[in-house]
Design a protein around this motif. Sequence first.
Motif, short mmCIF file in Angstrom:
data_model
loop_
_atom_site.label_atom_id
_atom_site.label_comp_id
_atom_site.label_asym_id
_atom_site.label_seq_id
_atom_site.Cartn_x
_atom_site.Cartn_y
_atom_site.Cartn_z
N GLU A 92 0.82 -1.22 0.00
CA GLU A 92 0.00 0.00 0.00
C GLU A 92 0.85 1.27 0.00
O GLU A 92 0.54 2.24 -0.68
N GLU A 93 1.91 1.26 0.80
CA GLU A 93 2.64 2.51 1.04
C GLU A 93 3.71 2.80 0.01
O GLU A 93 4.01 3.97 -0.27
N ILE A 94 4.36 1.74 -0.55
CA ILE A 94 5.43 2.00 -1.53
C ILE A 94 5.32 1.15 -2.79
O ILE A 94 6.19 1.21 -3.66
N GLY A 95 4.26 0.33 -2.90
CA GLY A 95 3.98 -0.36 -4.15
C GLY A 95 4.89 -1.53 -4.48
O GLY A 95 4.99 -1.93 -5.64
N LEU A 96 5.59 -2.09 -3.48
CA LEU A 96 6.50 -3.20 -3.74
C LEU A 96 6.06 -4.45 -2.97
O LEU A 96 5.50 -4.36 -1.88
N ALA A 97 6.35 -5.62 -3.54
CA ALA A 97 6.04 -6.90 -2.89
C ALA A 97 7.17 -7.27 -1.93
O ALA A 97 8.34 -6.97 -2.17
N VAL A 98 6.80 -7.93 -0.84
CA VAL A 98 7.77 -8.35 0.18
C VAL A 98 8.30 -9.74 -0.13
O VAL A 98 7.54 -10.64 -0.45
N GLU A 99 9.63 -9.89 -0.02
CA GLU A 99 10.23 -11.21 -0.23
C GLU A 99 10.59 -11.89 1.07
O GLU A 99 10.53 -13.11 1.18
N TYR A 122 8.66 -4.25 15.18
CA TYR A 122 9.59 -3.82 14.13
C TYR A 122 10.17 -5.00 13.37
O TYR A 122 10.53 -6.03 13.96
N PHE A 123 10.29 -4.82 12.05
CA PHE A 123 10.80 -5.86 11.16
C PHE A 123 11.84 -5.27 10.20
O PHE A 123 11.80 -4.07 9.91
N LEU A 124 12.72 -6.14 9.76
CA LEU A 124 13.60 -5.83 8.64
C LEU A 124 13.03 -6.55 7.43
O LEU A 124 12.84 -7.77 7.47
N VAL A 125 12.71 -5.80 6.39
CA VAL A 125 11.97 -6.35 5.25
C VAL A 125 12.83 -6.27 3.99
O VAL A 125 13.50 -5.27 3.74
N GLN A 126 12.80 -7.37 3.23
CA GLN A 126 13.42 -7.39 1.90
C GLN A 126 12.29 -7.35 0.89
O GLN A 126 11.37 -8.18 0.95
N THR A 127 12.34 -6.40 -0.05
CA THR A 127 11.29 -6.32 -1.08
C THR A 127 11.82 -6.81 -2.41
O THR A 127 13.03 -7.01 -2.58
N GLU A 128 10.91 -6.97 -3.35
CA GLU A 128 11.31 -7.19 -4.74
C GLU A 128 12.09 -5.97 -5.21
O GLU A 128 12.03 -4.90 -4.60
N GLU A 129 12.81 -6.12 -6.33
CA GLU A 129 13.53 -4.98 -6.87
C GLU A 129 12.55 -3.96 -7.44
O GLU A 129 11.46 -4.33 -7.87
N GLY A 130 12.94 -2.71 -7.40
CA GLY A 130 12.08 -1.66 -7.94
C GLY A 130 12.15 -0.43 -7.08
O GLY A 130 12.58 -0.49 -5.94
N ASP A 131 11.75 0.69 -7.67
CA ASP A 131 11.77 1.94 -6.92
C ASP A 131 10.51 2.09 -6.09
O ASP A 131 9.40 1.90 -6.60
N PRO A 132 10.64 2.42 -4.79
CA PRO A 132 9.46 2.66 -3.97
C PRO A 132 8.73 3.92 -4.42
O PRO A 132 9.35 4.94 -4.69
N VAL A 133 7.41 3.82 -4.51
CA VAL A 133 6.57 4.96 -4.89
C VAL A 133 5.59 5.23 -3.76
O VAL A 133 4.78 4.37 -3.41
N ALA A 134 5.67 6.44 -3.17
CA ALA A 134 4.84 6.76 -2.01
C ALA A 134 3.37 6.78 -2.39
O ALA A 134 2.98 7.32 -3.42
N ALA A 135 2.54 6.17 -1.53
CA ALA A 135 1.09 6.15 -1.74
C ALA A 135 0.40 6.01 -0.39
O ALA A 135 1.05 6.01 0.65
N SER A 136 -0.92 5.91 -0.43
CA SER A 136 -1.71 5.76 0.79
C SER A 136 -1.47 6.94 1.72
O SER A 136 -1.53 8.09 1.30
N ASP A 137 -1.12 6.69 3.00
CA ASP A 137 -0.94 7.78 3.96
C ASP A 137 0.49 8.30 3.99
O ASP A 137 0.86 9.05 4.89
N VAL A 138 1.31 7.91 3.00
CA VAL A 138 2.69 8.38 2.90
C VAL A 138 2.78 9.46 1.84
O VAL A 138 2.38 9.26 0.69
N ALA A 139 3.33 10.65 2.21
CA ALA A 139 3.43 11.76 1.26
C ALA A 139 4.62 11.58 0.33
O ALA A 139 4.54 11.88 -0.86
N SER A 140 5.76 11.10 0.89
CA SER A 140 6.95 10.87 0.08
C SER A 140 7.86 9.92 0.84
O SER A 140 7.68 9.71 2.05
N VAL A 141 8.82 9.35 0.13
CA VAL A 141 9.80 8.48 0.79
C VAL A 141 11.20 8.94 0.39
O VAL A 141 11.38 9.57 -0.65
N GLU A 142 12.17 8.62 1.26
CA GLU A 142 13.54 9.05 0.99
C GLU A 142 14.49 8.05 1.63
O GLU A 142 14.23 7.53 2.73
#
Length: 172
Positions: A92-99, A122-142
Motif C-alpha cells: 500500500e505505502e510504496i507499491g512493492l512486494a515483500v520477499e 519492528y521488522f527488517l523487510v526485503q522487497t522485490e527490486e524496484g523503486d518505492p513509490v509513495a502512496a496511501s498515507d505516505v506523502a513521500s519516501v527518501e
Amino acid sequence: MPHPPDYQFCPYDGSSLVPGNTAPPVRPACPRCGFVEYRNAVACATFFILQGGRVLLARRGVSPAKGEWDILGGFVDENESIEEAVRRETREEIGLAVESVEYLGSIPDVYGPRRNPVINLYFLVQTEEGDPVAASDVASVEWFALDALPQQMAFPNQKRAFDLLLQRLARS
Ligand SMILES: [Zn+2]
C-alpha cells in the motif's frame, strides 16, 4: 503522563463508569453491565527496508504528526497476522512486494490526541527490486544513510527503533 480514559460512560448502557479495580492499572468499569475499559495496546506492523547501506523512511501525509519523518508501517487489521500486515502495508505505502520478513523487536508508544496505547512490532523487510513509490498515507519516501538519520521523528519510540535496526546490522 497517565492515559485519559476513552469513555466516561458505558458505551452499552450509558452508566457512569467507576474504577473497576484498585491496583494499577486502574480500569474504568460499568457498575450495571460489567463492561471494562482495558485500553490494551493496538498492534502496529512497522518495518525497515535497506538498500546500499541506506534505510527508507516516509514523510507522513496524514495526522497525527503530518509532515514529519516516520518509519513505514501501519496498524494490524482484524483477522490479519502481523506478517500479513507487513506485506499489505509495504504494497500500500510504496507499491512493492515483500520477499522476506525478519522480526527485530517491539517498542510501546502512544498514538494520536487520545494517547491510545500502541505496540510497535519492528521488522527488517526485503522487497522485490524496484523503486518505492509513495502512496496511501505516505506523502513521500527518501533513503537515509544510517549515520545521518533524521533528528526529529513523528513518534518518540522511533529513535529507539533505530537502535534495534543498528544492533541487528552490527550482528551481521
Ligand atoms: Zn454498562
